[in-house]
Design a protein around this motif. Sequence first.
Motif, PDB file in Angstrom:
ATOM      1  N   ASP A 133      -3.169   9.310  -4.349  1.00  0.00           N
ATOM      2  CA  ASP A 133      -2.444   8.006  -4.644  1.00  0.00           C
ATOM      3  C   ASP A 133      -3.154   6.527  -4.694  1.00  0.00           C
ATOM      4  OD1 ASP A 133      -0.579   5.895  -4.953  1.00  0.00           O
ATOM      5  OD2 ASP A 133       0.840   6.369  -3.317  1.00  0.00           O
ATOM      6  N   ARG A 134      -4.110   6.479  -5.823  1.00  0.00           N
ATOM      7  CA  ARG A 134      -5.050   5.333  -5.925  1.00  0.00           C
ATOM      8  C   ARG A 134      -4.775   4.021  -6.446  1.00  0.00           C
ATOM      9  NH1 ARG A 134      -8.472   8.361  -9.695  1.00  0.00           N
ATOM     10  NH2 ARG A 134      -6.390   9.193 -10.112  1.00  0.00           N
ATOM     11  N   ARG A 135      -4.813   3.126  -5.507  1.00  0.00           N
ATOM     12  CA  ARG A 135      -4.264   1.862  -6.218  1.00  0.00           C
ATOM     13  C   ARG A 135      -5.490   0.634  -6.127  1.00  0.00           C
ATOM     14  NH1 ARG A 135       1.846   1.598  -3.538  1.00  0.00           N
ATOM     15  NH2 ARG A 135       2.389   3.926  -3.676  1.00  0.00           N
ATOM     16  N   MET A 136      -5.413  -0.355  -7.059  1.00  0.00           N
ATOM     17  CA  MET A 136      -5.925  -1.402  -7.280  1.00  0.00           C
ATOM     18  C   MET A 136      -5.095  -2.722  -7.310  1.00  0.00           C
ATOM     19  SD  MET A 136      -9.119  -1.855 -10.008  1.00  0.00           S
ATOM     20  CE  MET A 136     -10.514  -0.396  -9.596  1.00  0.00           C
ATOM     21  N   VAL A 137      -5.268  -3.360  -6.361  1.00  0.00           N
ATOM     22  CA  VAL A 137      -4.297  -4.572  -6.267  1.00  0.00           C
ATOM     23  C   VAL A 137      -5.038  -5.934  -6.016  1.00  0.00           C
ATOM     24  CG1 VAL A 137      -2.581  -5.455  -4.421  1.00  0.00           C
ATOM     25  CG2 VAL A 137      -2.667  -2.987  -4.447  1.00  0.00           C
ATOM     26  N   ILE A 138      -4.390  -6.782  -7.017  1.00  0.00           N
ATOM     27  CA  ILE A 138      -5.057  -8.269  -7.055  1.00  0.00           C
ATOM     28  C   ILE A 138      -3.757  -9.224  -6.717  1.00  0.00           C
ATOM     29  CG2 ILE A 138      -6.206  -9.881  -8.531  1.00  0.00           C
ATOM     30  CD1 ILE A 138      -7.013  -7.509 -10.321  1.00  0.00           C
TER      31      ILE A 138
END
Length: 316
Positions: A133-138
């Motif tokens: 469950d890979r996530r990139m958050v800005i």
Amino acid sequence: EQPTVVITGASSGVGLYSALALAKRGWHVVMACRDLDKAYRVAQQVGIPQGSYTLMKIDLGNLSSVRQFVEQFRNWGRSLDALVCNAAIYMPLLKQPLRSPEGYELTMATNHLGHFLLCHLMLEDMKRSTYGDRRMVILGTVTHNPKELGGKIPPQPHLGDLRGFAQGFKDPITMADGGKFEPVKAYKDSKVCNILTMRELHRRFHESTGITFLSLYPGCVATTALFRNHYPLFQKLFPWFQKNITGGFVSEELAGERVAQVVADPEFRQSGAYWSWGNRQRKNAKPFNQEVSDEAGDDAKAKLLWELSEKLVGVP
Ligand code: NDP
């Protein structure tokens, strides 16, 4: 296995408390900071357990420093399972623009271009991760959005046709739209770019990589150092105003907890979403996928921003 998250600007405010919240959930946190002594000190102060974090140097306002950070991370050898682009500067009282080593206006360079390059490079690391469950958050903000009450106060953001970027963004250019230097607008413009970047990442890479791309507005965290460059009287009144008048006040702990939820909780796994808990903080406020501003939701602009930002940071 214990997942690893990189958080930029983890030496203060929202980033620091996100690091604490994720460490408590069992993540290993890379605190990517410009001042490692400070980062070490504050990590101890808020009680991030020893061994649950690693300090690594990054100056988001300097593209070679961003590249060096990525190299150091790769040499370190752990997989990248989540990335939180949190660091930002806000310089409301500046009369003249500051410049990055590359010659770009520093607010946009730090908040947008540095993170744009970081996302671009670290996408490759994240593709290699086997975490489920890979996530990139800005980090976004309500002030990006003139449709919301908190976004109506002038100067409002406006990227226009991005001619400032198209023209190279160096002296005498100071703003994305090519207009006159306005430091508050530069901050808001950079946050619009952050949301556009997240949406374009989603459009380009979600299906092919399975990575989840997200943004959020954690609420108004009126006590953080983000307001350190404002008038002292403003720094006193703003938290009071948010607590008592607008009801928008969110503590740094709660903001950090919200970031951790967006990084890790199953109900936030909806790539392309912009999560918000609303502006008036009610007890037990429920998160929802909030509509972004017209400009931040403009797909053609997201594509143009992507292409022009690639040129400015020198990728691929
Ligand atoms: P802070 O000023 O408390 O923290 C900003 C962090 O960014 C600090 O760790 C700072 O490092 C770091 N930083 C600044 N410049 C650089 C740089 N060139 N290289 C590396 N790190 C850098 O701000 P907040 O915690 O309030 O803000 C964090 C994020 O949350 C921002 O993206 C902001 O837009 C967003 N946000 C904040 C809201 C608020 O009300 N506060 C509301 C909505 C969104 P150092 O400690 O060395 O100064």
